[in-house]
Design an enzyme around this catalytic site. Structure first.
Site, short mmCIF file in Angstrom:
data_model
loop_
_atom_site.label_atom_id
_atom_site.label_comp_id
_atom_site.label_asym_id
_atom_site.label_seq_id
_atom_site.Cartn_x
_atom_site.Cartn_y
_atom_site.Cartn_z
N HIS A 30 0.84 -1.25 0.00
CA HIS A 30 0.26 0.06 0.01
C HIS A 30 0.91 1.41 0.12
CE1 HIS A 30 0.47 1.83 3.82
NE2 HIS A 30 0.94 0.62 4.53
N CYS A 31 0.14 2.42 -0.73
CA CYS A 31 0.86 3.70 -0.40
C CYS A 31 -0.51 4.43 0.05
CB CYS A 31 1.40 4.12 -1.64
SG CYS A 31 0.45 4.09 -3.22
N LYS A 32 -0.47 5.77 -0.31
CA LYS A 32 -1.50 6.54 0.16
C LYS A 32 -2.80 6.34 -0.50
CE LYS A 32 -2.85 11.34 0.21
NZ LYS A 32 -2.58 12.90 -0.40
#
EC number: 3.1.3.16
Length: 1049
Positions: free
Chosen positions: A392-394
């Site tokens: 995941h990232c933002k």
């Protein structure tokens, strides 16, 4: 986005509904103390604070001693709101809303508590702060979430909540905040329906406490209540946007595409849905007020796609920060590993999951490629442990998506396009930024290079070429092995110069390109850079070609091209050579495959010149070079070594791809084994050229294209030749310069041993074509020395190398007999002998015609033609054409010699004309002998491999057949013998009985002794014909070894 995790609890729990505990009693002082501290597990973004689902621990310390500096005033406001609650109640979500008053701050707070049946019950509170800096808050609205609660997007940047006849509209300050509110409210409504919290029931009674606490100003209360009538604080669209009638479907599709693009490019924390709709209207140039409901629904769908983790592979999820903060979802999906590809988001549950952090921002300048290897291993660790990993990232759009694409490329060997399309299909919002896309492209090249190390194109293509059709054209890249410095041969600088058609070969050190007018295509130009070994081998291939192919300008090797071609096919995917040189190309290409030398290819032209002067350097640089212990003996094919220390005939015929020095130069009839089994590198090339040219003069009609397919015979010195090839006047190399021919009469009659060594060791290329042509053309009167020397060579090579070459020589004969070729060739050659020589027809194109232009008229001496009879007589039969192929291929071999060619020119010219004449005639019969004995079919050679002993059974019978066919079984063209051993020649009784009378033998012995003595005299190697007397600056190492060599001889 500002992420604030306030003193997270180390013991999180998955039970979202167990936030309140029965042991916490209202009014308890201890609990009151606990409630004075702020929760340790709130996940904050701009405008929203989400309670990370904790277990049995209450919302902890209510006082935030060190609020996060980048979270704005939300942490302080959250602390105040928590203190406002009862101790048993907890905040699930706080979302900041728009306000009609600039200084007023409003929050919609979802509060949950345990009901009468220990179930989760939720209400909405409207909390007002008079200002951002206010340390106190008041309640302005209380809304119970009954089972009939409905939530709708209003299309104006907010959503409405209606229940029990009441409706309130909430407009969060950002899309991100609205999305988090919708998520929490959706779950709360689901809980109310599941437990049937019908309006007016006993559930949610505790909400009356907060109703009694409503103490906001009336203006604030009016704002909470009046919002149900408020359409929007957004002004109408500008008048410049004129409504355009559009088809519903087309418009909706366009809206979907544009909306997705806008939402992926906007920071959803800092824009509202109204702003998104404004941007959408600007891009579409139309008023979308009627479609605002559709836009909101699509926005919600896109938010859901962005928020929901996407299952990319069975063990890999791709998601956003919200997914990483949803403990229930993580545990429900079986995620145990979390790869956090952000710098601004912390790890939410460090005690519960295995985390790996790649601390980068979503910027084009970010170097994400450097982390993909560690990310790959982390994801595979989850796979090995039969678990799942969330990357995941933002937003799950750029950084994490790029990492997953890179993982797919490495894990499955996919190209970038396939991996990108696959991930985008699984998660449609995937969109790496431009910098990450460039890095992915670079990563693709890195992975390709890694795969190439194990690719068959970087190895000898033995297996694949066996299945390749002979006439199937292959590009130059199919067979160009990598040079030691990693450069494909076709890209070497001096190879590029050689690509000009019609130019003489500029390549040094036993290599040259077959660049002729008939080889114009890039395939031929690039692919025909080869190592020329013995013309005898070329003749073998030519002999095996049918007559129909001989007449074609672009002939291709036939299926039964013979031993050499079989080996070539095993080594190369090389299928479209032109004319007779087609087979030459294959033989030579095999030589190149075996003999690529590290230094030979890596050196600059000056270093290449040194190699021309220094055969030891050549040997050291060549994979095909003999061991040092064998160098002296290899001068003339190791005439006196009965059992050379080479491994076996099979090893030689099937050299390993590695090209070990011993194995690649073994004594056998393998076309790739130049040193021992083949003709002497010096003599055959001296002889082959005049033989070929005389033959070509008498059989021009049958071979119209053989000349053009071979490089010109007269080549400038190594240095000038390179210059010529690159210059416009390179064509001058086609004609024999006077300076090239004249010194041949003036140079001392000495051939340095270093030249012979170099010739037999590495060059295997015809060395002295031009001098032989010049000298051979004049002395044709005395035929006796010719026979003498031929007998000399034949008998000498028969005796000492009986065990070494007869076995191999007869091996092929046995296979020839299996193929029915010996009998056929015998009959045809017998008939050839009886055919008279035709007058020379008009000259043909190509090097042969240029060559004969330089040959004096004596070359048409009937005696000479008679001496060459079996080879040069034209015939319509297929075997006649094949027999003619031998001298032509000899000619091609001598024409395409490398730079060492010139050194021998100078010293060869020192031979007496008689001697030159005799040695020129010597190989004619033995050439056919070589062709016959080595033209076994490609298929039959497999039966010979590893069984060299079989050939001894029929040695005498085969020799007899050859003699009856008018061929000598002498070895000059077969065994790469060297003139350096002439002093110790002996005769075999078979050859004496076949072709010699006592006087001939005596004369030939005298000639041999004299020639051997002057051959033993070392001398510096001249650099070009014009400087024949100029000694080389560095004596060849072979010269230093002359004492041991002389002792051996």
């Amino acid at each position: 986005m500002a992420l604030v995790t306030l003193q997270r609890s180390p013991t999180p729990s998955a039970a979202s509904s167990s936030a309140s505990n029965s042991e916490l009693e209202a009014g308890s002082e201890e609990d009151r103390k606990l409630n004075l501290s702020l929760s340790e597990s709130f996940f904050m973004v701009k405008g929203a604070a989400l309670f990370l689902q904790q277990g049995s621990s209450p919302q902890g310390q209510r006082s935030l001693q060190h609020p996060h500096k980048h979270a704005g005033d939300l942490p302080q406001h959250l602390q105040v709101m928590i203190n406002l609650l009862r101790c048993e109640d907890r905040i699930k979500l706080a979302v900041r809303l728009e306000s009609a008053w600039a200084d007023r701050v409003r929050y919609m707070v979802v509060v949950y508590s345990s009901g009468r049946q220990d179930t989760e019950e939720n209400i909405l509170l409207g909390v007002d702060f008079s200002s951002k800096e206010s340390k106190s808050c008041t309640i302005g609205m209380v809304l119970r979430l009954w089972s009939d609660t409905k939530i709708h997007l209003d299309g104006d940047g907010g959503f409405s909540v209606s229940t029990a006849g009441r409706m309130h509209i909430f407009k969060p300050v950002s899309v991100q905040a609205m999305w988090s509110a919708l998520q929490v409210l959706h779950k709360a409504c689901e809980v109310a329906r599941r437990h049937n919290y019908f309006p007016g029931g006993v559930a949610l009674i505790w909400a009356t406490y907060y109703e009694s606490c409503i103490s906001s100003e009336q203006s604030c209360i009016n704002e909470w209540n009046a919002m149900q009538d408020l359409e929007s604080t957004r002004p109408d669209s500008p008048a410049l946007f004129v409504d355009k009638p559009t088809e519903g479907e087309r418009t909706e599709r366009l809206i979907k595409a544009k909306l997705r693009s806008i939402m992926m490019s906007q920071d959803l924390e800092n824009v509202t849905s109204k702003e998104i709709r404004n941007e959408l209207e600007k891009q579409m140039n139309c008023n979308l007020k009627e479609l605002k409901e559709f836009i909101d629904n699509e926005m919600l769908l896109i938010l859901g796609q962005m928020d929901k983790p996407s299952l990319i592979f069975d063990h890999l999820y791709l998601g956003s920060e919200w997914n990483a903060s949803n403990l229930e979802e993580l545990q429900g999906s079986g995620v145990d590993y979390i790869l956090n590809v952000t710098r601004e988001i912390d790890n939410f549950f460090p005690g519960l999951f295995a985390y790996h952090n790649i601390r980068v921002y979503d910027e084009e300048t970010t170097d994400l490629l450097a982390h993909w290897n560690e990310a790959y291993h982390f994801i595979n660790k989850a796979k090995r442990n039969h678990s799942k990993c969330l990357v995941h990232c933002k937003m799950g759009v750029s950084r994490s998506a790029s990492t997953v694409i890179a993982y797919a490329m490495k894990e499955f060997g996919w190209p970038l396009e396939k991996a990108y399309n696959y991930v985008k299909q699984k998660r449609s919002i995937t969109r790496p930024n431009a910098g990450f896309m460039r890095q992915l492209s670079e990563y693709e090249g890195i992975l390709d290079a890694s795969k190439q190390r194990h690719n068959k194109l970087w190895r000898q293509q033995t297996d694949s070429s066996l299945q390749q059709p002979v006439d199937d054209p292959a590009g130059p890249g199919d067979f160009l092995p990598e040079t030691p410095d990693g450069t494909p041969e076709s890209q070497l600088p001096f190879l590029d110069d050689a690509a000009q058609p019609g130019l003489g070969p500029p390549l040094p050190c036993c290599f040259r390109r077959l660049s002729d007018p008939l080889l114009p295509s890039p395939e031929d130009e690039t692919g025909s850079l080869v190592h020329l070994e013995d013309p005898e081998r070329e003749a073998l291939l030519e002999e095996a070609a049918p007559p129909a192919e001989v007449h074609r300008p672009a002939r291709q090797p036939q299926q039964g091209s013979g031993l050499c071609e079989k080996d070539v096919k095993k080594k190369l995917e090389f299928g479209s050579p032109k004319g007779r040189s087609g087979s030459l190309l294959q033989v030579e290409e095999t030589e190149r495959e075996e003999g690529l030398g590290a230094g030979r290819w890596g050196q600059l032209p000056t270093q290449l010149d040194q190699n021309l002067l220094n055969s030891e350097n050549l040997n050291n640089n060549s994979k095909r070079s003999c061991p040092n212990g064998m160098e002296d003996d290899a001068i003339f094919g190791i005439l006196n070594k009965v059992k050379p220390s080479y491994k076996s005939c099979a090893d030689c015929m099937y050299p390993t791809a590695s090209g070990a020095p011993e194995a690649s130069r073994e004594r056998c009839e393998d076309p790739n084994a130049p040193a021992i089994c083949t003709q002497p590198a010096f003599l055959p090339h001296i002889t082959s050229s005049p033989v070929a040219h005389l033959a070509s003069r008498s059989r021009v009609p049958e071979k119209p294209a053989s000349g053009p397919t071979e490089p010109p015979p007269f080549l400038p010195p190594a240095g000038s030749r390179r210059a010529d090839t690159s210059g416009p006047g390179a064509g001058a190399a086609l004609e024999p310069p006077a300076s090239l021919l004249e010194p041949s009469r003036e140079t001392p009659k000495v051939l340095p041993k270093s030249l012979l060594l170099k010739n037999s060791h590495c060059d295997k290329n015809p060395p002295s074509t031009e001098v032989v042509i010049k000298e051979e053309s004049s002395p044709k009167k005395d035929m006796k020395p010719a026979k003498d020397l031929r007998l000399l060579f034949s008998n000498e090579s028969e005796k000492p190398t009986t065990n070494s070459y007869l076995m191999q020589h007869q091996e092929s004969i046995i296979q020839l007999q299996k193929a029915g070729l010996v009998r056929k060739h015998t009959k045809e050659l017998e008939r050839l002998k009886s055919v008279p020589a035709d007058p020379a027809p008009p000259s043909r194109d190509g090097p042969a015609s240029r060559l004969e232009a330089s040959i004096p008229e004596e070359s048409q001496d009937p005696a000479a033609l008679h001496e060459l009879g079996p080879l040069v007589m034209p015939s319509q039969a297929g075997s006649d054409e094949k027999s003619e192929a031998a001298p032509a291929s000899l000619e091609g071999g001598s024409l395409k010699s490398p730079p060492p060619f010139f050194y021998r020119l100078d010293h060869t010219s020192s031979f007496s004309k008689d001697f030159l004449k005799t040695i020129c005639y010597t190989p004619t019969s033995s050439s056919m002998s070589s062709n016959l004995t080595r033209s076994s079919s490609s298929d039959s050679i497999h039966s010979v491999r590893g069984k060299p002993g079989l050939v001894k059974q029929r040695t005498q019978e085969i020799e007899t057949r050859l003699r009856l066919a008018g061929l000598t079984v002498s070895s000059p063209l077969k065994r790469s013998h060297s003139l350096a051993k002439l002093g110790s020649l002996t005769f075999s009784t078979e050859d004496l009985s076949s072709e010699a009378d006592p006087s001939t033998v005596a004369d030939s012995q005298d000639t041999t002794l004299s020639e051997s003595s002057f051959l033993h005299e070392p001398q510096g190697t001249p650099r070009d014909p014009a400087a024949t007397s100029k000694p080389s600056g560095k004596p060849a190492p072979e010269n230093l070894k002359s004492p041991s060599w002389m002792s051996k001889s």
